[in-house]
Design a protein around this motif. Sequence first.
Motif, PDB file in Angstrom:
ATOM      1  N   VAL A  36       4.280  -0.399  14.835  1.00 49.78           N
ATOM      2  CA  VAL A  36       5.574   0.210  15.158  1.00 49.78           C
ATOM      3  C   VAL A  36       5.876   1.418  14.265  1.00 49.78           C
ATOM      4  O   VAL A  36       6.192   2.500  14.777  1.00 49.78           O
ATOM      5  CB  VAL A  36       6.702  -0.838  15.073  1.00 49.78           C
ATOM      6  CG1 VAL A  36       8.058  -0.184  15.339  1.00 49.78           C
ATOM      7  CG2 VAL A  36       6.453  -1.967  16.076  1.00 49.78           C
ATOM      8  N   THR A  42       6.382   0.556  20.583  1.00 47.32           N
ATOM      9  CA  THR A  42       7.754   0.242  20.186  1.00 47.32           C
ATOM     10  C   THR A  42       7.830  -1.230  19.791  1.00 47.32           C
ATOM     11  O   THR A  42       6.911  -2.017  20.067  1.00 47.32           O
ATOM     12  CB  THR A  42       8.734   0.491  21.345  1.00 47.32           C
ATOM     13  OG1 THR A  42       8.445  -0.446  22.408  1.00 47.32           O
ATOM     14  CG2 THR A  42       8.603   1.912  21.872  1.00 47.32           C
ATOM     15  N   GLN A  43       8.937  -1.611  19.163  1.00 45.00           N
ATOM     16  CA  GLN A  43       9.120  -3.016  18.802  1.00 45.00           C
ATOM     17  C   GLN A  43       9.112  -3.901  20.042  1.00 45.00           C
ATOM     18  O   GLN A  43       8.546  -4.998  20.029  1.00 45.00           O
ATOM     19  CB  GLN A  43      10.435  -3.200  18.037  1.00 45.00           C
ATOM     20  CG  GLN A  43      10.421  -2.630  16.629  1.00 45.00           C
ATOM     21  CD  GLN A  43      11.586  -3.134  15.798  1.00 45.00           C
ATOM     22  OE1 GLN A  43      11.823  -4.330  15.697  1.00 45.00           O
ATOM     23  NE2 GLN A  43      12.322  -2.202  15.200  1.00 45.00           N
ATOM     24  N   GLU A  44       9.736  -3.425  21.121  1.00 43.71           N
ATOM     25  CA  GLU A  44       9.802  -4.224  22.339  1.00 43.71           C
ATOM     26  C   GLU A  44       8.420  -4.382  22.966  1.00 43.71           C
ATOM     27  O   GLU A  44       8.062  -5.468  23.442  1.00 43.71           O
ATOM     28  CB  GLU A  44      10.764  -3.575  23.338  1.00 43.71           C
ATOM     29  CG  GLU A  44      10.884  -4.302  24.674  1.00 43.71           C
ATOM     30  CD  GLU A  44      11.394  -5.732  24.553  1.00 43.71           C
ATOM     31  OE1 GLU A  44      11.235  -6.491  25.525  1.00 43.71           O
ATOM     32  OE2 GLU A  44      11.943  -6.097  23.487  1.00 43.71           O
ATOM     33  N   LYS A  46       5.572  -4.363  21.436  1.00 42.02           N
ATOM     34  CA  LYS A  46       4.816  -5.303  20.612  1.00 42.02           C
ATOM     35  C   LYS A  46       5.310  -6.732  20.833  1.00 42.02           C
ATOM     36  O   LYS A  46       4.509  -7.673  20.921  1.00 42.02           O
ATOM     37  CB  LYS A  46       4.923  -4.926  19.132  1.00 42.02           C
ATOM     38  CG  LYS A  46       4.094  -5.831  18.230  1.00 42.02           C
ATOM     39  CD  LYS A  46       4.215  -5.451  16.762  1.00 42.02           C
ATOM     40  CE  LYS A  46       3.468  -6.463  15.899  1.00 42.02           C
ATOM     41  NZ  LYS A  46       3.623  -6.202  14.457  1.00 42.02           N
ATOM     42  N   ARG A  47       6.619  -6.895  20.940  1.00 42.49           N
ATOM     43  CA  ARG A  47       7.188  -8.230  21.157  1.00 42.49           C
ATOM     44  C   ARG A  47       6.658  -8.843  22.450  1.00 42.49           C
ATOM     45  O   ARG A  47       6.280 -10.018  22.490  1.00 42.49           O
ATOM     46  CB  ARG A  47       8.715  -8.158  21.202  1.00 42.49           C
ATOM     47  CG  ARG A  47       9.396  -9.529  21.294  1.00 42.49           C
ATOM     48  CD  ARG A  47      10.835  -9.407  21.741  1.00 42.49           C
ATOM     49  NE  ARG A  47      10.948  -8.911  23.105  1.00 42.49           N
ATOM     50  CZ  ARG A  47      10.728  -9.667  24.191  1.00 42.49           C
ATOM     51  NH1 ARG A  47      10.379 -10.936  24.071  1.00 42.49           N
ATOM     52  NH2 ARG A  47      10.860  -9.143  25.394  1.00 42.49           N
ATOM     53  N   GLU A  51       4.372 -12.146  22.821  1.00 42.85           N
ATOM     54  CA  GLU A  51       4.845 -13.237  23.677  1.00 42.85           C
ATOM     55  C   GLU A  51       3.773 -13.656  24.678  1.00 42.85           C
ATOM     56  O   GLU A  51       3.547 -14.854  24.903  1.00 42.85           O
ATOM     57  CB  GLU A  51       6.106 -12.797  24.417  1.00 42.85           C
ATOM     58  CG  GLU A  51       6.706 -13.861  25.320  1.00 42.85           C
ATOM     59  CD  GLU A  51       7.923 -13.343  26.059  1.00 42.85           C
ATOM     60  OE1 GLU A  51       7.744 -12.555  27.012  1.00 42.85           O
ATOM     61  OE2 GLU A  51       9.051 -13.693  25.673  1.00 42.85           O
ATOM     62  N   LEU A  99       7.028  -6.989  11.899  1.00 45.90           N
ATOM     63  CA  LEU A  99       7.907  -6.534  12.971  1.00 45.90           C
ATOM     64  C   LEU A  99       7.501  -7.132  14.315  1.00 45.90           C
ATOM     65  O   LEU A  99       6.324  -7.144  14.678  1.00 45.90           O
ATOM     66  CB  LEU A  99       7.877  -5.003  13.064  1.00 45.90           C
ATOM     67  CG  LEU A  99       8.588  -4.228  11.951  1.00 45.90           C
ATOM     68  CD1 LEU A  99       8.276  -2.743  12.064  1.00 45.90           C
ATOM     69  CD2 LEU A  99      10.092  -4.460  12.028  1.00 45.90           C
ATOM     70  N   SER A 100       8.488  -7.650  15.039  1.00 47.07           N
ATOM     71  CA  SER A 100       8.307  -8.186  16.396  1.00 47.07           C
ATOM     72  C   SER A 100       7.385  -9.399  16.456  1.00 47.07           C
ATOM     73  O   SER A 100       6.804  -9.693  17.502  1.00 47.07           O
ATOM     74  CB  SER A 100       7.779  -7.093  17.342  1.00 47.07           C
ATOM     75  OG  SER A 100       8.669  -6.000  17.395  1.00 47.07           O
ATOM     76  N   CYS A 101       7.247 -10.097  15.342  1.00 49.91           N
ATOM     77  CA  CYS A 101       6.388 -11.288  15.316  1.00 49.91           C
ATOM     78  C   CYS A 101       7.186 -12.568  15.094  1.00 49.91           C
ATOM     79  O   CYS A 101       6.612 -13.600  14.731  1.00 49.91           O
ATOM     80  CB  CYS A 101       5.327 -11.150  14.225  1.00 49.91           C
ATOM     81  SG  CYS A 101       4.059  -9.914  14.588  1.00 49.91           S
ATOM     82  N   SER A 102       8.490 -12.521  15.303  1.00 50.29           N
ATOM     83  CA  SER A 102       9.329 -13.687  15.016  1.00 50.29           C
ATOM     84  C   SER A 102       8.916 -14.912  15.830  1.00 50.29           C
ATOM     85  O   SER A 102       9.059 -16.048  15.373  1.00 50.29           O
ATOM     86  CB  SER A 102      10.801 -13.360  15.281  1.00 50.29           C
ATOM     87  OG  SER A 102      10.999 -12.964  16.628  1.00 50.29           O
ATOM     88  N   GLN A 103       8.388 -14.685  17.037  1.00 48.48           N
ATOM     89  CA  GLN A 103       7.963 -15.821  17.865  1.00 48.48           C
ATOM     90  C   GLN A 103       6.784 -16.562  17.235  1.00 48.48           C
ATOM     91  O   GLN A 103       6.664 -17.780  17.366  1.00 48.48           O
ATOM     92  CB  GLN A 103       7.571 -15.329  19.259  1.00 48.48           C
ATOM     93  CG  GLN A 103       8.710 -14.683  20.023  1.00 48.48           C
ATOM     94  CD  GLN A 103       8.206 -13.966  21.260  1.00 48.48           C
ATOM     95  OE1 GLN A 103       8.114 -14.555  22.330  1.00 48.48           O
ATOM     96  NE2 GLN A 103       7.865 -12.699  21.131  1.00 48.48           N
TER      97      GLN A 103
END
Length: 290
Positions: A36, A42-44, A46-47, A51, A99-103
């Motif tokens: 990112v 973008t963060q989205e 990558k998210r 996922e 970043l964007s790895c909370s899942q």
Amino acid sequence: MPFEIYTSLPHSRTPSQTIQALSKFTTQYSTATSFVPNGVCTQEEKRVFVEQLLRGLSSNLEERRNAGTGGSGDSSGSEEEEATRLTLESLRILCRESLSCSQVYSSSGISLLLSHSTLPLTPSPSPSSSSPTQATFKPDSQVTIESLKVLSNCLLQNPQSRRCFEELGGVEGVVGGLGLDPTKLNLTTQFLLLRLLFLTTVDNKHTVAKLVEALGVVDVIEKIIKKHTPKPIEPGPFTPQTVLSEALKLVFNLMHDKAPSSKIGGGLFGGAVTYTDADEEVVEGVKPFS
């Protein structure tokens, strides 16, 4: 966008499609440490990629449950195993930045990784749909090794995930994986299991006490230290020297706890030990797996 070749595939993607898509990604970004901030995505974006990778791992696990074959690594050398390995490798690369790895860091994400690690977990007294799957430990499986690497990166990059790891039985699973004679394991798996224990004992007196008093980890470490001291220097990322270093870092964490335990000083070094508080600073020199 580097993820399109995978995210554009249907949810019912075949193992061969997964292998083709993720082989390109892991080859192109094998050394990447930032996505990112460097404008790769973008963060989205990558998210969404993260996922879908997790969804792929979950589907693979569900198929194995339905087939009654247990956790990962039961079909060594198959397309399914290679697809799973590449999915885990992709997650490992992405988790080099948080970043964007909370899942991945969530309880369900850690549970999924534990299931693919095949660590010998103790069955939960009140299992749920998110409980890790029980499996026969396969320390030489590339899926197991990749799972342990991703778990190590998670526990390093997101300290809160260490609690999930412990609550899901990860600490007991690691000690069980090390077994009565950890030196019979390959060096890579020895190193990764020690790394996981090292990270879970940072500033964590409860886990230190459990490892020393209940799980007998001191005897395990003693065998590793005796096995790898001294050894000729060998080339490669996982050598007797790196395993020994990781074992000694774990000893450091175990000794830097105020709870008195003669098992540590007496068992390993034959003398008294002065205890001080462990601190998060001990992980400053630790880097994510590349």
